[in-house]
Design a protein around this motif. Structure first.
Motif, PDB file in Angstrom:
ATOM      1  N   ASP A  72       1.135   4.201  -3.086  1.00 51.51           N
ATOM      2  CA  ASP A  72       0.695   4.934  -3.209  1.00 51.51           C
ATOM      3  C   ASP A  72       2.288   6.459  -2.949  1.00 51.51           C
ATOM      4  OD1 ASP A  72      -1.216   6.987  -1.344  1.00 51.51           O
ATOM      5  OD2 ASP A  72       1.235   7.200  -0.646  1.00 51.51           O
ATOM      6  N   LEU A  73       2.667   5.642  -3.113  1.00 53.53           N
ATOM      7  CA  LEU A  73       4.182   6.151  -3.511  1.00 53.53           C
ATOM      8  C   LEU A  73       4.604   6.494  -5.033  1.00 53.53           C
ATOM      9  CD1 LEU A  73       7.012   5.537  -0.588  1.00 53.53           C
ATOM     10  CD2 LEU A  73       6.019   7.522  -0.805  1.00 53.53           C
ATOM     11  N   VAL A  74       4.477   5.700  -5.926  1.00 54.67           N
ATOM     12  CA  VAL A  74       4.030   5.467  -6.815  1.00 54.67           C
ATOM     13  C   VAL A  74       3.713   6.727  -7.528  1.00 54.67           C
ATOM     14  CG1 VAL A  74       4.339   4.331  -9.050  1.00 54.67           C
ATOM     15  CG2 VAL A  74       5.382   3.402  -7.080  1.00 54.67           C
ATOM     16  N   GLN A  75       2.858   7.097  -6.963  1.00 46.88           N
ATOM     17  CA  GLN A  75       1.695   7.604  -7.284  1.00 46.88           C
ATOM     18  C   GLN A  75       1.370   9.122  -7.731  1.00 46.88           C
ATOM     19  OE1 GLN A  75      -2.723   6.281  -6.293  1.00 46.88           O
ATOM     20  NE2 GLN A  75      -2.406   5.138  -7.535  1.00 46.88           N
ATOM     21  N   ARG A  76       2.669   9.571  -5.563  1.00 46.95           N
ATOM     22  CA  ARG A  76       2.758  10.824  -5.909  1.00 46.95           C
ATOM     23  C   ARG A  76       4.547  11.102  -5.805  1.00 46.95           C
ATOM     24  NH1 ARG A  76       0.210  12.538  -0.380  1.00 46.95           N
ATOM     25  NH2 ARG A  76      -1.557  10.801   0.129  1.00 46.95           N
ATOM     26  N   LEU A  77       5.125  10.360  -6.470  1.00 45.46           N
ATOM     27  CA  LEU A  77       6.540  10.813  -6.550  1.00 45.46           C
ATOM     28  C   LEU A  77       7.506  10.473  -7.333  1.00 45.46           C
ATOM     29  CD1 LEU A  77       7.858   9.838  -3.213  1.00 45.46           C
ATOM     30  CD2 LEU A  77       7.547  12.035  -3.357  1.00 45.46           C
ATOM     31  N   ASN A  78       8.074  11.232  -8.289  1.00 45.74           N
ATOM     32  CA  ASN A  78       8.982  11.420  -9.445  1.00 45.74           C
ATOM     33  C   ASN A  78       9.804   9.288  -9.178  1.00 45.74           C
ATOM     34  OD1 ASN A  78      11.977  10.856 -11.180  1.00 45.74           O
ATOM     35  ND2 ASN A  78      10.566  12.519 -11.822  1.00 45.74           N
ATOM     36  N   PRO A  79       9.918   8.334 -10.443  1.00 41.76           N
ATOM     37  CA  PRO A  79      10.314   7.415  -9.976  1.00 41.76           C
ATOM     38  C   PRO A  79      11.106   6.885  -9.463  1.00 41.76           C
ATOM     39  CG  PRO A  79       8.905   7.039 -11.936  1.00 41.76           C
ATOM     40  CD  PRO A  79       8.196   8.108 -11.017  1.00 41.76           C
TER      41      PRO A  79
ATOM     42  N   LEU B 261       0.867  -1.387   0.079  1.00 45.40           N
ATOM     43  CA  LEU B 261       0.443  -0.152   0.156  1.00 45.40           C
ATOM     44  C   LEU B 261       1.444   1.492  -0.228  1.00 45.40           C
ATOM     45  CD1 LEU B 261      -2.787  -0.564   2.482  1.00 45.40           C
ATOM     46  CD2 LEU B 261      -2.915  -0.956  -0.159  1.00 45.40           C
ATOM     47  N   CYS B 262       2.151   1.534   0.778  1.00 49.55           N
ATOM     48  CA  CYS B 262       3.475   2.294   0.399  1.00 49.55           C
ATOM     49  C   CYS B 262       3.491   2.223  -0.390  1.00 49.55           C
ATOM     50  CB  CYS B 262       3.644   2.310   2.087  1.00 49.55           C
ATOM     51  SG  CYS B 262       3.190   2.395   3.485  1.00 49.55           S
ATOM     52  N   TYR B 263       3.891   1.240  -1.454  1.00 44.69           N
ATOM     53  CA  TYR B 263       4.366   1.481  -2.054  1.00 44.69           C
ATOM     54  C   TYR B 263       3.399   1.915  -3.378  1.00 44.69           C
ATOM     55  CZ  TYR B 263       6.799   0.172  -6.660  1.00 44.69           C
ATOM     56  OH  TYR B 263       7.079   0.208  -8.541  1.00 44.69           O
TER      57      TYR B 263
END
Length: 305
Positions: free
Chosen positions: A240-247, A236-238
């Motif tokens: 969520d971060l993929v959607q919010r941050l640059n790869p 879930l953390c991963y």
């Protein structure tokens, strides 16, 4: 967005990023502990069956449907390659490697993905520093193999992990090519269910290793940690971060997790890591940093503008 809302959003992203790094760096140690008192196949069976059941319950609670059309089933099977395939090989390798080295070897996944993309899809151009980074990382791995510390660095374990990395990366390419556009939790749940069914079908092959006694508390806790924390919370953390941050920012975890994983192994599992392995790890990390530096610089410039 108000200042308070922006501050709260940054705190959420930062806390989840730190949590993800901590989970991913500690998961190899949980794998090693899981097989201390259980045959690797039984430990993995427990993890898949429990994780699939938990993920399915979560989908039901939040009312996420689990589609069973042809494209979805293909995507579940493709995703299971990174679970049943990669995790099966990882659990088999666990008795042969220090936990920190498992994390370090999985750090090669972005390099393998970039190389596969360059060879087969022609979508990615590899720059000179990326080729150099790959070469340095491989030299570092060779340095580790020649360190002479056979207690925690055995070639069979390294070979199994590299096959696991190939399964993991191949699964990503396969899922992407199918383009089922499933919710991340649905994709993970379906892949876990397929993996659980697959490992159960393999049970006759390792029935002779059926546990004859209740595993130790440490082994049970490690399995539960793998189920709840590594298989559900980290996922879930991963996503969520993929959607919010640059790869490229998310990819920085590849460099951070091996260092912490080595520390957890030394502190909590009394794994002796000699100077040869430490030097090799440093060379591998240098190669990984060199491979990612262009992406990080591009991401930083975009953020500045």
């Amino acid at each position: 967005m108000t200042v308070a809302a922006e501050s709260a959003s940054r705190w959420q992203v930062g806390s989840r990023y730190i949590l993800l790094v901590l989970i991913w760096s500690s998961t190899p140690l949980a794998v090693v502990w899981s097989v201390q008192d259980l045959h690797p196949m039984w430990a993995l069976t427990a993890r898949f069956v429990l994780a699939a059941a938990l993920a399915y319950v979560i989908c039901k609670v939040i009312r996420l449907a689990l589609p069973l059309h042809k494209l979805a089933l293909q995507s579940y099977i493709a995703g299971s390659l990174s679970l049943l395939g990669a995790m099966l090989l990882t659990y088999m390798a666990a008795p042969y490697l220090a936990s920190g080295l498992i994390s370090l070897l999985f750090g090669f996944a972005p390099l393998v993905a970039g190389l596969m993309s360059y060879i087969w899809t022609k979508e990615q151009h590899l720059f000179a520093e990326q080729w150099l980074g790959m070469l340095i990382a491989v030299l570092g791995l060779g340095f580790i193999c020649l360190s002479g510390e056979r207690a925690f660095v055995q070639p069979v374990g390294i070979g199994l992990i590299f096959l696991a990395v190939l399964c993991y990366v191949g699964s990503m390419f396969w899922v992407k090519s199918i383009q089922a556009n499933l919710h991340p939790l649905v994709q993970t749940t379906g892949s876990l269910v397929i993996s659980a069914v697959g490992i159960v079908l393999l049970m006759p092959l390792f029935w002779q290793h059926l546990p004859t006694h209740l595993p130790s508390t440490l082994t049970i806790m490690a399995i539960l940690y793998s189920v709840v924390v590594a298989s559900i919370i980290a996922m879930l953390c991963y996503f969520d971060l993929v959607q919010r941050l640059n790869p490229s920012t998310v990819a920085l975890t590849t460099v951070l997790t091996p260092v912490l994983a080595l520390l957890w192994g030394v502190w909590f599992n009394h794994e002796h890591i000699g100077a040869g392995v430490i030097n090799g790890v440093g060379i591998v990390l240098l190669g990984l940093i060199l491979y990612f530096v262009r992406e990080w610089m591009v991401g930083f410039r975009k953020k500045q503008t």
